[in-house]
Write a protein that holds these residues in place. Sequence first.
Motif, mmCIF file in Angstrom:
data_model
loop_
_atom_site.group_PDB
_atom_site.id
_atom_site.type_symbol
_atom_site.label_atom_id
_atom_site.label_comp_id
_atom_site.label_asym_id
_atom_site.label_seq_id
_atom_site.Cartn_x
_atom_site.Cartn_y
_atom_site.Cartn_z
ATOM 1 N N GLU A 1 13.160 -29.342 -31.420
ATOM 2 C CA GLU A 1 12.518 -28.708 -30.268
ATOM 3 C C GLU A 1 13.567 -28.162 -29.305
ATOM 4 O OE1 GLU A 1 9.247 -28.048 -29.889
ATOM 5 O OE2 GLU A 1 9.213 -28.765 -31.957
ATOM 6 N N GLY A 2 14.640 -28.927 -29.081
ATOM 7 C CA GLY A 2 15.715 -28.458 -28.217
ATOM 8 C C GLY A 2 16.437 -27.261 -28.802
ATOM 9 N N ALA A 3 16.649 -27.276 -30.125
ATOM 10 C CA ALA A 3 17.326 -26.164 -30.792
ATOM 11 C C ALA A 3 16.509 -24.880 -30.691
ATOM 12 C CB ALA A 3 17.590 -26.510 -32.257
ATOM 13 N N LYS A 4 15.197 -25.000 -30.784
ATOM 14 C CA LYS A 4 14.333 -23.821 -30.651
ATOM 15 C C LYS A 4 14.442 -23.221 -29.244
ATOM 16 C CE LYS A 4 10.128 -24.400 -32.333
ATOM 17 N NZ LYS A 4 8.872 -25.121 -32.682
ATOM 18 N N MET A 5 14.454 -24.097 -28.240
ATOM 19 C CA MET A 5 14.615 -23.615 -26.871
ATOM 20 C C MET A 5 15.975 -22.948 -26.681
ATOM 21 S SD MET A 5 12.980 -26.626 -24.481
ATOM 22 C CE MET A 5 13.566 -25.775 -23.012
ATOM 23 N N ALA A 6 17.026 -23.596 -27.208
ATOM 24 C CA ALA A 6 18.374 -23.050 -27.080
ATOM 25 C C ALA A 6 18.477 -21.705 -27.797
ATOM 26 C CB ALA A 6 19.393 -24.030 -27.646
ATOM 27 N N TYR A 7 17.882 -21.597 -28.981
ATOM 28 C CA TYR A 7 17.917 -20.349 -29.751
ATOM 29 C C TYR A 7 17.314 -19.202 -28.947
ATOM 30 C CZ TYR A 7 16.729 -17.037 -33.511
ATOM 31 O OH TYR A 7 16.602 -15.916 -34.294
ATOM 32 N N GLU A 8 16.151 -19.449 -28.378
ATOM 33 C CA GLU A 8 15.487 -18.403 -27.593
ATOM 34 C C GLU A 8 16.303 -18.047 -26.347
ATOM 35 O OE1 GLU A 8 11.166 -17.569 -25.436
ATOM 36 O OE2 GLU A 8 11.380 -19.173 -26.914
ATOM 37 N N MET A 9 16.847 -19.063 -25.671
ATOM 38 C CA MET A 9 17.649 -18.811 -24.479
ATOM 39 C C MET A 9 18.896 -18.001 -24.799
ATOM 40 S SD MET A 9 17.354 -22.538 -22.629
ATOM 41 C CE MET A 9 18.600 -22.175 -21.396
ATOM 42 N N ILE A 10 19.551 -18.319 -25.925
ATOM 43 C CA ILE A 10 20.786 -17.617 -26.298
ATOM 44 C C ILE A 10 20.501 -16.163 -26.660
ATOM 45 C CG2 ILE A 10 22.603 -17.499 -28.051
ATOM 46 C CD1 ILE A 10 22.513 -20.608 -28.095
ATOM 47 N N VAL A 11 19.462 -15.930 -27.457
ATOM 48 C CA VAL A 11 19.135 -14.560 -27.859
ATOM 49 C C VAL A 11 18.781 -13.712 -26.635
ATOM 50 C CG1 VAL A 11 17.474 -13.140 -29.124
ATOM 51 C CG2 VAL A 11 18.417 -15.193 -30.191
ATOM 52 N N GLU A 12 17.962 -14.270 -25.738
ATOM 53 C CA GLU A 12 17.559 -13.515 -24.556
ATOM 54 C C GLU A 12 18.731 -13.318 -23.587
ATOM 55 O OE1 GLU A 12 14.174 -15.548 -22.952
ATOM 56 O OE2 GLU A 12 12.784 -14.482 -24.290
ATOM 57 N N SER A 13 19.579 -14.347 -23.441
ATOM 58 C CA SER A 13 20.731 -14.234 -22.534
ATOM 59 C C SER A 13 21.736 -13.219 -23.048
ATOM 60 C CB SER A 13 21.397 -15.601 -22.354
ATOM 61 O OG SER A 13 20.518 -16.521 -21.725
ATOM 62 N N PHE A 14 21.915 -13.156 -24.366
ATOM 63 C CA PHE A 14 22.829 -12.159 -24.929
ATOM 64 C C PHE A 14 22.305 -10.755 -24.669
ATOM 65 C CE2 PHE A 14 24.062 -9.423 -28.559
ATOM 66 C CZ PHE A 14 25.438 -9.392 -28.321
#
Length: 239
Positions: free
Chosen positions: A112-125
Amino acid sequence: MNIDPLNILLLAVALVVFWRLRSVLGTRTGMEKPPIEPFETKRNEAPKGQDANGTVVRFPQNGQTTSPAEATAQEPEEPVWSGYAAPGTELAGTLAKLAESDPSFTPRSFVEGAKMAYEMIVESFAKGDKPTLKNLLSREVFEGFSRAIDEREAQGRKVESRFVGIGKATIQSASLVGKRANITMEFVSELISATYDASGEVIEGDPKHIQEVTDVWTFERDVTSRNPNWKLVATQAPS
């Protein structure tokens, strides 16, 4: 109209108290949000159906009561890797070792944390948000992302990206060497993404089309650290 001097005095005192409290407490509204830590877990909160010690608690049915000891005997606790690895595999063994090294770790909370991090990283990039990326990436990966953002901005390009959802998030492999844990995830997501040039023309992607994207990312964490966050240390093309 007669004004009572006593009322004026009381009003003055009230104003002084108000301004002194304001100077001490500030003007926080109570709506401020703390920084998001995608991998953080609530260590003191027992899962639903368990007591504070992690013992399964059964609710009485048909006038009968079941003690925690009887409940535990009737329903053996499943291995921590259950549902995330096949029995007897190297992955199952590593996930079990991770849970032993870090009692707060569970595959479910990690995914669940990895999914949140994945979305945050893609959007932040896409936004060029380096401060957020720096907190989620290793130094080497951050430098690569940072260079790509700088090159994009130097060319006057802009990326717009919007998540539709993550359809799949699977643990591919895991390792524990000393205090360093690595977990590789495969993400299959749907998003709308488009890159615009300096004149506003679309040069990559489609702002009206949902595309399916597959990424394989590896996260790392020191299991002895008090920091709950894992950092992205590698990205690779899906095999």
